[in-house]
Design a protein around this motif. Structure first.
Motif, PDB file in Angstrom:
ATOM      1  N   ALA A   1       0.832  -1.205   0.000  1.00 20.43           N
ATOM      2  CA  ALA A   1       0.000   0.000   0.000  1.00 20.43           C
ATOM      3  C   ALA A   1       0.868   1.258   0.000  1.00 20.43           C
ATOM      4  O   ALA A   1       0.597   2.223  -0.725  1.00 20.43           O
ATOM      5  CB  ALA A   1      -0.938   0.000   1.212  1.00 20.43           C
ATOM      6  N   LEU A   2       1.933   1.249   0.795  1.00 20.98           N
ATOM      7  CA  LEU A   2       2.845   2.392   0.813  1.00 20.98           C
ATOM      8  C   LEU A   2       3.577   2.527  -0.513  1.00 20.98           C
ATOM      9  O   LEU A   2       3.779   3.648  -1.015  1.00 20.98           O
ATOM     10  CB  LEU A   2       3.845   2.233   1.955  1.00 20.98           C
ATOM     11  CG  LEU A   2       3.302   2.447   3.367  1.00 20.98           C
ATOM     12  CD1 LEU A   2       4.304   1.988   4.406  1.00 20.98           C
ATOM     13  CD2 LEU A   2       2.941   3.904   3.591  1.00 20.98           C
ATOM     14  N   ASN A   3       3.987   1.408  -1.113  1.00 21.45           N
ATOM     15  CA  ASN A   3       4.678   1.469  -2.402  1.00 21.45           C
ATOM     16  C   ASN A   3       3.773   2.039  -3.488  1.00 21.45           C
ATOM     17  O   ASN A   3       4.223   2.803  -4.348  1.00 21.45           O
ATOM     18  CB  ASN A   3       5.162   0.080  -2.805  1.00 21.45           C
ATOM     19  CG  ASN A   3       6.314  -0.397  -1.951  1.00 21.45           C
ATOM     20  OD1 ASN A   3       7.056   0.408  -1.398  1.00 21.45           O
ATOM     21  ND2 ASN A   3       6.466  -1.706  -1.814  1.00 21.45           N
ATOM     22  N   ALA A   4       2.497   1.652  -3.467  1.00 21.88           N
ATOM     23  CA  ALA A   4       1.555   2.201  -4.446  1.00 21.88           C
ATOM     24  C   ALA A   4       1.341   3.689  -4.216  1.00 21.88           C
ATOM     25  O   ALA A   4       1.229   4.471  -5.166  1.00 21.88           O
ATOM     26  CB  ALA A   4       0.227   1.444  -4.368  1.00 21.88           C
ATOM     27  N   LEU A   5       1.300   4.097  -2.961  1.00 23.47           N
ATOM     28  CA  LEU A   5       1.082   5.510  -2.648  1.00 23.47           C
ATOM     29  C   LEU A   5       2.292   6.358  -3.061  1.00 23.47           C
ATOM     30  O   LEU A   5       2.133   7.520  -3.461  1.00 23.47           O
ATOM     31  CB  LEU A   5       0.805   5.667  -1.155  1.00 23.47           C
ATOM     32  CG  LEU A   5       0.184   6.970  -0.682  1.00 23.47           C
ATOM     33  CD1 LEU A   5      -1.175   7.194  -1.330  1.00 23.47           C
ATOM     34  CD2 LEU A   5       0.053   6.972   0.832  1.00 23.47           C
ATOM     35  N   LYS A   6       3.488   5.797  -2.972  1.00 23.70           N
ATOM     36  CA  LYS A   6       4.692   6.552  -3.332  1.00 23.70           C
ATOM     37  C   LYS A   6       4.728   6.910  -4.813  1.00 23.70           C
ATOM     38  O   LYS A   6       5.445   7.838  -5.210  1.00 23.70           O
ATOM     39  CB  LYS A   6       5.938   5.731  -2.980  1.00 23.70           C
ATOM     40  CG  LYS A   6       6.220   5.615  -1.496  1.00 23.70           C
ATOM     41  CD  LYS A   6       7.414   4.717  -1.236  1.00 23.70           C
ATOM     42  CE  LYS A   6       7.647   4.553   0.265  1.00 23.70           C
ATOM     43  NZ  LYS A   6       8.764   3.605   0.549  1.00 23.70           N
ATOM     44  N   LEU A   7       3.985   6.194  -5.646  1.00 19.58           N
ATOM     45  CA  LEU A   7       4.002   6.462  -7.079  1.00 19.58           C
ATOM     46  C   LEU A   7       3.093   7.621  -7.474  1.00 19.58           C
ATOM     47  O   LEU A   7       3.171   8.096  -8.606  1.00 19.58           O
ATOM     48  CB  LEU A   7       3.580   5.204  -7.842  1.00 19.58           C
ATOM     49  CG  LEU A   7       4.476   3.974  -7.636  1.00 19.58           C
ATOM     50  CD1 LEU A   7       3.900   2.776  -8.369  1.00 19.58           C
ATOM     51  CD2 LEU A   7       5.888   4.244  -8.097  1.00 19.58           C
ATOM     52  N   ILE A   8       2.229   8.066  -6.568  1.00 21.07           N
ATOM     53  CA  ILE A   8       1.283   9.143  -6.898  1.00 21.07           C
ATOM     54  C   ILE A   8       1.998  10.428  -7.305  1.00 21.07           C
ATOM     55  O   ILE A   8       1.660  11.030  -8.338  1.00 21.07           O
ATOM     56  CB  ILE A   8       0.326   9.392  -5.722  1.00 21.07           C
ATOM     57  CG1 ILE A   8      -0.537   8.151  -5.448  1.00 21.07           C
ATOM     58  CG2 ILE A   8      -0.579  10.593  -6.000  1.00 21.07           C
ATOM     59  CD1 ILE A   8      -1.514   7.810  -6.531  1.00 21.07           C
ATOM     60  N   PRO A   9       3.000  10.914  -6.547  1.00 23.47           N
ATOM     61  CA  PRO A   9       3.627  12.184  -6.947  1.00 23.47           C
ATOM     62  C   PRO A   9       4.304  12.120  -8.314  1.00 23.47           C
ATOM     63  O   PRO A   9       4.420  13.136  -8.993  1.00 23.47           O
ATOM     64  CB  PRO A   9       4.664  12.440  -5.836  1.00 23.47           C
ATOM     65  CG  PRO A   9       4.229  11.596  -4.692  1.00 23.47           C
ATOM     66  CD  PRO A   9       3.576  10.410  -5.292  1.00 23.47           C
ATOM     67  N   ARG A  10       4.742  10.944  -8.732  1.00 22.18           N
ATOM     68  CA  ARG A  10       5.474  10.829  -9.982  1.00 22.18           C
ATOM     69  C   ARG A  10       4.562  10.970 -11.203  1.00 22.18           C
ATOM     70  O   ARG A  10       5.053  11.126 -12.322  1.00 22.18           O
ATOM     71  CB  ARG A  10       6.205   9.489 -10.031  1.00 22.18           C
ATOM     72  CG  ARG A  10       7.137   9.293  -8.840  1.00 22.18           C
ATOM     73  CD  ARG A  10       7.823   7.961  -8.878  1.00 22.18           C
ATOM     74  NE  ARG A  10       8.630   7.754  -7.674  1.00 22.18           N
ATOM     75  CZ  ARG A  10       9.345   6.678  -7.444  1.00 22.18           C
ATOM     76  NH1 ARG A  10       9.363   5.699  -8.330  1.00 22.18           N
ATOM     77  NH2 ARG A  10      10.046   6.562  -6.331  1.00 22.18           N
ATOM     78  N   LEU A  11       3.256  10.891 -11.006  1.00 20.93           N
ATOM     79  CA  LEU A  11       2.324  11.066 -12.115  1.00 20.93           C
ATOM     80  C   LEU A  11       2.087  12.536 -12.439  1.00 20.93           C
ATOM     81  O   LEU A  11       1.531  12.856 -13.487  1.00 20.93           O
ATOM     82  CB  LEU A  11       0.986  10.377 -11.784  1.00 20.93           C
ATOM     83  CG  LEU A  11       1.060   8.870 -11.579  1.00 20.93           C
ATOM     84  CD1 LEU A  11      -0.285   8.319 -11.141  1.00 20.93           C
ATOM     85  CD2 LEU A  11       1.511   8.173 -12.854  1.00 20.93           C
ATOM     86  N   ASN A  12       2.444  13.420 -11.492  1.00 16.40           N
ATOM     87  CA  ASN A  12       2.272  14.866 -11.698  1.00 16.40           C
ATOM     88  C   ASN A  12       0.842  15.234 -12.088  1.00 16.40           C
ATOM     89  O   ASN A  12       0.615  16.065 -12.957  1.00 16.40           O
ATOM     90  CB  ASN A  12       3.248  15.370 -12.776  1.00 16.40           C
ATOM     91  CG  ASN A  12       4.698  15.263 -12.343  1.00 16.40           C
ATOM     92  OD1 ASN A  12       5.016  15.472 -11.180  1.00 16.40           O
ATOM     93  ND2 ASN A  12       5.566  14.910 -13.279  1.00 16.40           N
ATOM     94  N   ASP A  13      -0.116  14.581 -11.435  1.00 15.94           N
ATOM     95  CA  ASP A  13      -1.526  14.890 -11.677  1.00 15.94           C
ATOM     96  C   ASP A  13      -1.933  16.043 -10.771  1.00 15.94           C
ATOM     97  O   ASP A  13      -1.899  15.914  -9.547  1.00 15.94           O
ATOM     98  CB  ASP A  13      -2.378  13.655 -11.385  1.00 15.94           C
ATOM     99  CG  ASP A  13      -3.815  13.816 -11.854  1.00 15.94           C
ATOM    100  OD1 ASP A  13      -4.303  14.957 -11.864  1.00 15.94           O
ATOM    101  OD2 ASP A  13      -4.445  12.800 -12.208  1.00 15.94           O
ATOM    102  N   PRO A  14      -2.346  17.185 -11.330  1.00 17.02           N
ATOM    103  CA  PRO A  14      -2.683  18.330 -10.466  1.00 17.02           C
ATOM    104  C   PRO A  14      -3.910  18.097  -9.604  1.00 17.02           C
ATOM    105  O   PRO A  14      -4.083  18.762  -8.583  1.00 17.02           O
ATOM    106  CB  PRO A  14      -2.923  19.465 -11.478  1.00 17.02           C
ATOM    107  CG  PRO A  14      -3.277  18.777 -12.760  1.00 17.02           C
ATOM    108  CD  PRO A  14      -2.509  17.497 -12.762  1.00 17.02           C
ATOM    109  N   ILE A  15      -4.762  17.162  -9.989  1.00 16.98           N
ATOM    110  CA  ILE A  15      -5.966  16.882  -9.194  1.00 16.98           C
ATOM    111  C   ILE A  15      -5.628  15.996  -8.006  1.00 16.98           C
ATOM    112  O   ILE A  15      -6.217  16.123  -6.928  1.00 16.98           O
ATOM    113  CB  ILE A  15      -7.043  16.224 -10.074  1.00 16.98           C
ATOM    114  CG1 ILE A  15      -7.434  17.166 -11.214  1.00 16.98           C
ATOM    115  CG2 ILE A  15      -8.270  15.843  -9.246  1.00 16.98           C
ATOM    116  CD1 ILE A  15      -8.439  16.575 -12.182  1.00 16.98           C
TER     117      ILE A  15
END
Length: 778
Positions: A356-370
């Motif tokens: 779950a933490l590994n999946a969450l760490k990938l969120i910033p790398r998508l650069n999604d403003p929403i």
């Protein structure tokens, strides 16, 4: 120096949350050089501590493929060979995404034995998707994408995919809004040939139809599959699942987008009907068909249908979810933030904190403003993840496991997150740690909500701090919105029950306590369910001051327990249980949910256990739990450890050892292991019956299962008239166990010696034979 582990955790909380010049990811206390102040202030004013990437660095798809601690090491090798740039923000020097050559497409199709004539359509579709999504694929990713598209029966030139999208959208809306299709002409319909195929499906889908479908060519399949799918979705969803299994076998299959759309339709409108569906000799279920038809190996790398992928993540079994996560990272499948959050939510459900933490760490790398790390969608998932947080011993001492990692990702806790942190702090058993968190929330001007007050009331009740409970009730009374909150009201009601009825003062009037609880209940809830249970006295006059909300199961349980604890004849308890059982069998909307847990049944057992005339009723209650009524809308609770312990105590209390042995046999039959309470009850029964050898044996068995003799065990031993005999029996058991170990050890040594002798003898014979062969011939 702080040597107390709880003080160490508190110190780290204060160092993290209180210091004005700490970056969001800094957890431990340390002094900062003067020249780092500006950088720290900059970090505090930004939502993410992830460094910006240069134009020449790998982008989202490549970064997502980096191996993590909980993933297999071989993923790193896969990731290195699948470097894929998927960030639409490219360098000005770049001429755009690399086009796929037609030669590469033909080579990939040939390697898998697919039709070379589809190369043109696959080539055009793949390049169109690459240009639209601005993706650059590696050679291996190009091969995977080509094969994925080449397997589709709708790669021939035509408008098959576009026609499907328009038809499915209208078909889905008609079902969702419960109306007729506005334009029936856009929905593919069955012709005479299609009706003949449908007859084969209805006759024997897994037999006749499967053989027929395997023998048809791609054009025939493409011409009829859509019409068959729409007809079966509308008229027979169960048969559609069998049809889908058959058509998904082989090299030529329906397009992944179409399959995902169909399964989304089935899941949204027929899940409750089909969740227990099975098929085939192996009884494959609903989760299996999702895993088979939407398996990660078939996911498109470019422009995948994310709704279908999220359906797979929600419905797949644990292994399938982990496989999907590995596949998305290894192949650099193009993903969205919503899909990553779906992974986070699913891993939280499975209790897999690391993934779950590994999946969450990938969120910033998508650069999604929403979906930034401090957006509401991400923070809600962080709250769910924090509910699994615990305190663990690490290299630097005791610390929370999840919270520091969230802060290192740049998450800034809001009130909802701090509420979960507050609850976790109290769960550690350190009241001061919770007080520190509460003080921090006050200093940071967090507005307390219903969740905050429920947490504070729960902690005060568990500590038996009645003064703190009254203080919190006064704060709640001053805020009308929180006072009317049903969760807060029920928690206050529970606290009143704990301090008045559950732990009743010896000088208290039981009748007065009951009517006090009844008045408080009447202020909150509808009193009709209590009348249905025959608990309300005939002379009680309920206040009618407007419509009231139905009682929660907790409120009903509290009133039943109060009625019994304030004194009730055995005949009344038996009468109320008969009525309760009848209402559960009838599916009463308010009473039946009480059967979902063992709490209410346990209260009936406790109320009946001191009467020798009610032993049969106690057995009947447990039998009712083991054999619940049919057609219940809720999942009926089975007897818990506490239920079996109470039933066992009934017969031990009345000195019925034979019946107690029967209960122990029933527990063994239903595979209920003993806990410390069960063993103490057994020891109590043997001690009361003056069975010294059995008492000693039970004590030894209790210790053998890892339960220490406690104060309750010692209290039971006081019933023995000759305690010296007990210790003699314990010594005899110890001596017998030691002798058995010695015999076992000597037997092992003897067998080893015999084996050594045999081995030496065989070696000696072998050497002798070898010597005879080496002798010179005369």
């Amino acid at each position: 120096m702080l040597f107390c582990p709880q003080q160490l955790v508190r110190a780290r909380f204060q160092a993290l949350l209180s210091a004005p010049y700490r970056s969001p990811g800094q957890w431990h206390r340390r002094s900062w050089p003067p020249n780092t102040r500006h950088a720290l202030q900059y970090a505090l004013n930004h939502t993410s501590t992830i460094p910006q990437r240069g134009a020449d660095e790998h982008t989202v798809g490549e970064t997502a493929s980096e191996p993590t601690e909980c993933e297999p090491k071989q993923d790193a090798a896969i990731d290195c060979s699948n470097q894929v740039a998927s960030n639409p923000r490219r360098s000005y020097k770049s001429a755009g995404p690399r086009q796929v050559s037609k030669r590469a497409v033909k080579r990939a199709l040939f390697s898998e034995g697919l039709r070379q004539s589809d190369a043109t359509s696959v080539h055009e579709r793949l390049n169109h998707e690459i240009q639209r999504e601005k993706r650059t694929l590696s050679d291996k990713s190009i091969a995977i994408s080509t094969i994925s598209r080449g397997r589709s029966i709708y790669n021939a030139k035509g408008k098959g995919l576009q026609a499907w999208q328009h038809a499915y959208e209208e078909f889905y809306k008609a079902k969702h809004y419960q109306r007729k299709v506005n334009d029936q002409s856009i929905i593919p319909s069955l012709n005479q040939s299609g009706e003949a195929v449908l007859a084969k499906i209805q006759e024997d889908c897994n037999g006749t139809f499967r053989k027929f479908w395997e023998g048809t060519d791609r054009e025939f399949k493409a011409r009829h599959w859509q019409a068959l799918a729409f007809w079966l979705l509308e008229n027979d969803p169960k048969l559609f699942l069998n049809f889908l299994i058959v058509t998904m076998k082989g090299k030529e299959t329906p397009d992944f987008t179409m399959v995902a759309d169909c399964l989304l339709y089935v899941d949204n409108f027929y899940y409750e009907e089909l969740k227990d569906w099975t098929t085939g000799p192996r009884a494959h279920g609903y989760s299996w068909i999702i895993e088979y038809c939407l398996r990660p190996a078939t996911w498109p790398i470019v422009a995948p249908p994310h709704k279908g992928i999220r359906l797979y993540i929600r419905r797949a079994r644990p292994y399938g979810v982990r496989l999907a996560f590995r596949t998305m990272k290894a192949r650099a499948v193009q993903w969205k933030a919503e899909t990553q959050l779906c992974f986070v939510n699913r891993f939280v459900q499975l209790g897999d904190i690391d993934r779950a933490l590994n999946a969450l760490k990938l969120i910033p790398r998508l650069n999604d403003p929403i979906f930034t790390m401090n957006s509401q969608g991400v923070l809600r998932h962080c709250c769910k993840l924090l509910t699994l947080d615990t305190v663990e011993d690490g290299e630097s001492g005791r610390n929370f496991r999840i919270l520091p990692q969230l802060l290192e990702m740049g998450v800034k806790p809001d009130r909802d997150m701090m509420n979960v942190v507050l609850a976790n702090a109290y769960k550690t058993g350190d009241h001061q740690l919770g007080a520190d968190m509460l003080q921090f929330m006050t200093n940071q001007d967090y507005d307390f909500d219903s969740y905050t007050y429920v947490t504070l009331l729960t902690n005060a009740v568990s500590r038996g701090d009645q003064a703190r409970v009254h203080e919190l009730i006064r704060e709640v009374d001053a805020q009308e919105e929180i006072r009317k909150n049903p969760h807060v009201a029920n928690k206050i009601f529970h606290s009143h029950y704990v301090f008045t009825a559950k732990h009743m003062d010896i000088d208290a009037d039981p009748t007065g306590v009951f009517y006090s609880m009844l008045d408080m209940y009447n202020n909150l809830h509808d009193i009709t369910p209590l009348k249905d249970l025959l608990i309300i006295p005939p002379h009680y006059k309920a206040r009618e001051d407007g419509a009231k909300m139905p009682p929660t199961p907790m409120a009903l349980y509290i009133m039943i327990a109060t009625y019994f604890r304030c004194g009730s004849r055995v005949s009344n308890v038996q009468r109320i249980y008969q009525r309760f059982h009848e209402l559960v069998r009838q599916g009463h909307p308010t009473i039946a949910p009480l059967a979902a847990t063992d709490h209410t049944y346990n209260e009936f057992l406790i109320a009946l256990r001191k009467s020798s005339r009610a032993m049969h009723s106690c057995v009947r209650i447990v039998e009712d739990m083991l054999q619940p009524p049919a057609r219940l809308t809720i999942e009926h609770a089975k007897p818990s450890y506490r239920t079996w312990a109470i039933l066992l105590s009934v017969f031990i209390w009345h000195r019925r050892p034979a019946a107690a042995e029967k209960i122990k046999e029933m527990m063994a039959k239903h595979q209920v292991p003993y806990n410390d309470v069960t063993w103490n009850l057994i020891i109590n029964g043997y001690a009361n019956a003056q069975k010294v050898p059995e008492t000693a044996a039970a004590m030894k068995a209790m210790e053998a299962q890892g339960f220490a003799l406690d104060s309750y065990t010692m209290k039971s031993l006081r019933y023995l008239r000759d305690p010296e005999r007990l210790w003699v029996a314990v010594d005899e058991l110890d001596r017998a166990a030691h002798e058995a170990d010695s015999v076992r050890s000597s037997t092992t040594q003897d067998s080893a010696a015999v084996e050594d002798a045999l081995r030496d003898e065989m070696i000696e014979k072998g050497l002798q034979k070898l010597g005879d062969k080496n002798k010179p011939k005369d």
